[in-house]
Scaffold this motif. Structure first.
Motif, PDB file in Angstrom:
ATOM      1  N   PRO A  48     -31.074   6.847  37.088  1.00 54.39           N
ATOM      2  CA  PRO A  48     -31.945   7.461  38.101  1.00 54.39           C
ATOM      3  C   PRO A  48     -33.421   7.313  37.733  1.00 54.39           C
ATOM      4  N   PHE A  49     -34.258   7.212  38.767  1.00 51.87           N
ATOM      5  CA  PHE A  49     -35.706   7.171  38.564  1.00 51.87           C
ATOM      6  C   PHE A  49     -36.357   7.969  39.681  1.00 51.87           C
ATOM      7  N   GLU A  50     -37.252   8.867  39.289  1.00 49.85           N
ATOM      8  CA  GLU A  50     -37.957   9.677  40.277  1.00 49.85           C
ATOM      9  C   GLU A  50     -39.387   9.168  40.397  1.00 49.85           C
ATOM     10  N   PHE A  51     -39.766   8.810  41.620  1.00 51.95           N
ATOM     11  CA  PHE A  51     -41.102   8.328  41.907  1.00 51.95           C
ATOM     12  C   PHE A  51     -42.063   9.504  42.009  1.00 51.95           C
ATOM     13  N   PRO A  52     -43.366   9.256  41.845  1.00 57.19           N
ATOM     14  CA  PRO A  52     -44.344  10.361  41.896  1.00 57.19           C
ATOM     15  C   PRO A  52     -44.327  11.154  43.201  1.00 57.19           C
ATOM     16  N   CYS A  53     -43.883  10.524  44.283  1.00 60.26           N
ATOM     17  CA  CYS A  53     -43.845  11.230  45.567  1.00 60.26           C
ATOM     18  C   CYS A  53     -42.652  12.175  45.670  1.00 60.26           C
ATOM     19  N   GLY A  54     -41.777  12.173  44.663  1.00 55.06           N
ATOM     20  CA  GLY A  54     -40.617  13.047  44.676  1.00 55.06           C
ATOM     21  C   GLY A  54     -39.335  12.333  45.064  1.00 55.06           C
ATOM     22  N   TYR A  55     -39.439  11.115  45.589  1.00 54.48           N
ATOM     23  CA  TYR A  55     -38.259  10.338  45.965  1.00 54.48           C
ATOM     24  C   TYR A  55     -37.515   9.922  44.712  1.00 54.48           C
ATOM     25  N   SER A  56     -36.212  10.089  44.726  1.00 58.09           N
ATOM     26  CA  SER A  56     -35.389   9.724  43.583  1.00 58.09           C
ATOM     27  C   SER A  56     -34.361   8.685  44.018  1.00 58.09           C
ATOM     28  N   LYS A  57     -34.157   7.675  43.177  1.00 60.19           N
ATOM     29  CA  LYS A  57     -33.192   6.617  43.494  1.00 60.19           C
ATOM     30  C   LYS A  57     -32.423   6.257  42.235  1.00 60.19           C
ATOM     31  N   GLU A  58     -31.158   5.954  42.420  1.00 57.75           N
ATOM     32  CA  GLU A  58     -30.346   5.491  41.300  1.00 57.75           C
ATOM     33  C   GLU A  58     -30.226   3.974  41.382  1.00 57.75           C
ATOM     34  N   PHE A  59     -30.505   3.306  40.275  1.00 59.25           N
ATOM     35  CA  PHE A  59     -30.457   1.854  40.219  1.00 59.25           C
ATOM     36  C   PHE A  59     -29.180   1.424  39.515  1.00 59.25           C
ATOM     37  N   LEU A  60     -28.492   0.468  40.114  1.00 57.42           N
ATOM     38  CA  LEU A  60     -27.216   0.004  39.585  1.00 57.42           C
ATOM     39  C   LEU A  60     -27.396  -1.363  38.913  1.00 57.42           C
ATOM     40  N   ALA A  61     -26.701  -2.369  39.380  1.00 57.03           N
ATOM     41  CA  ALA A  61     -26.709  -3.700  38.754  1.00 57.03           C
ATOM     42  C   ALA A  61     -28.077  -4.367  38.823  1.00 57.03           C
ATOM     43  N   GLU A  62     -28.901  -3.993  39.792  1.00 58.53           N
ATOM     44  CA  GLU A  62     -30.218  -4.626  39.913  1.00 58.53           C
ATOM     45  C   GLU A  62     -31.097  -4.379  38.689  1.00 58.53           C
ATOM     46  N   ARG A  63     -30.799  -3.335  37.936  1.00 58.54           N
ATOM     47  CA  ARG A  63     -31.628  -3.040  36.762  1.00 58.54           C
ATOM     48  C   ARG A  63     -31.425  -4.056  35.642  1.00 58.54           C
ATOM     49  N   VAL A  64     -30.325  -4.806  35.653  1.00 55.21           N
ATOM     50  CA  VAL A  64     -30.153  -5.895  34.688  1.00 55.21           C
ATOM     51  C   VAL A  64     -30.366  -7.263  35.328  1.00 55.21           C
ATOM     52  N   LYS A  65     -30.213  -7.344  36.652  1.00 54.70           N
ATOM     53  CA  LYS A  65     -30.414  -8.624  37.330  1.00 54.70           C
ATOM     54  C   LYS A  65     -31.889  -8.972  37.464  1.00 54.70           C
ATOM     55  N   ILE A  66     -32.736  -7.982  37.685  1.00 52.35           N
ATOM     56  CA  ILE A  66     -34.175  -8.239  37.865  1.00 52.35           C
ATOM     57  C   ILE A  66     -34.792  -8.863  36.618  1.00 52.35           C
ATOM     58  N   PRO A  67     -34.653  -8.269  35.438  1.00 48.58           N
ATOM     59  CA  PRO A  67     -35.281  -8.894  34.269  1.00 48.58           C
ATOM     60  C   PRO A  67     -34.579 -10.160  33.795  1.00 48.58           C
ATOM     61  N   GLU A  68     -33.356 -10.397  34.266  1.00 52.18           N
ATOM     62  CA  GLU A  68     -32.621 -11.602  33.857  1.00 52.18           C
ATOM     63  C   GLU A  68     -33.371 -12.865  34.287  1.00 52.18           C
ATOM     64  N   GLY A  69     -34.200 -12.757  35.316  1.00 55.18           N
ATOM     65  CA  GLY A  69     -34.992 -13.895  35.771  1.00 55.18           C
ATOM     66  C   GLY A  69     -35.955 -14.420  34.719  1.00 55.18           C
ATOM     67  N   LEU A  70     -36.285 -13.612  33.728  1.00 53.37           N
ATOM     68  CA  LEU A  70     -37.151 -14.073  32.637  1.00 53.37           C
ATOM     69  C   LEU A  70     -36.430 -15.060  31.727  1.00 53.37           C
TER      70      LEU A  70
END
Length: 191
Positions: A48-70
């Protein structure tokens, strides 16, 4: 969205957006030690990650797929793989362009710095990928500063130390000298 917030300048807003991205990068994104398996990535627990505006989102597989591009260009959309290089390719190509006599010491003294190095698992993944690019006769050793602040600003800290050395001040090229002589002044002052 929160209402009745004071107006901010465009530059401040951009700075704060950058801060949120950096915080999210170091808190959510992670690299695996080896190239990712998509099925395994899908089974990772949510972060989970909470943005400064109060919105909270849970990140799944994208959290390892995004940096894999490096490290794997197939994860980068709309790019020509012939024009881009992975982090490991940049390091090995840079070392390969140096004099052959110093390549072994460069491979044994790699220092990781900068914002992307703050991602969980970055050093381990770089080590894994460089093992295959490093000549077998060389000992590969990658180090990183222990604190995030030192890692993020390591290049600036090193540059300020270098600029303050008396021996380096003799190599400075003033704008007047450069305008007078041209780019060949750099080769004369920095042999």
């Amino acid at each position: 969205m929160k209402k009745n917030l004071p107006e901010v300048t465009k530059s401040y807003h951009g700075h704060m957006v950058q801060q949120v991205i950096e915080d999210m990068q170091s808190a959510i994104l992670q690299l695996s030690d080896t190239p990712i398996d998509v099925e395994t990535a899908e089974k990772l627990p949510a972060a989970p990650f909470e943005f400064p505006c109060g919105y909270s989102k849970e990140f799944l597989a994208e959290r390892v797929k995004i940096p894999e591009g490096l490290f794997d260009l197939s994860y980068v959309k709309n790019c020509n793989p012939q024009t881009l290089m992975t982090v490991a390719q940049v390091a090995s190509t840079s070392i390969g362009m140096c004099d052959i006599d110093i390549r072994a010491s460069l491979y044994s003294g790699l220092i990781v710095t900068g914002g992307n190095s703050l991602m969980q698992g970055f050093v381990e993944r770089l080590n894994h990928d460089l093992v295959y690019k490093c000549p077998p006769s060389c000992k590969l050793r990658i180090t990183a500063a222990p604190t995030p602040l030192e890692r993020r600003y390591g290049a600036w800290i090193g540059g300020s130390i270098l600029a303050s050395l008396g021996s380096f001040q003799q190599m400075w090229v003033s704008r007047l000298d450069y305008d007078e002589v041209g780019k060949s002044i750099v080769e004369k002052k920095c042999p």
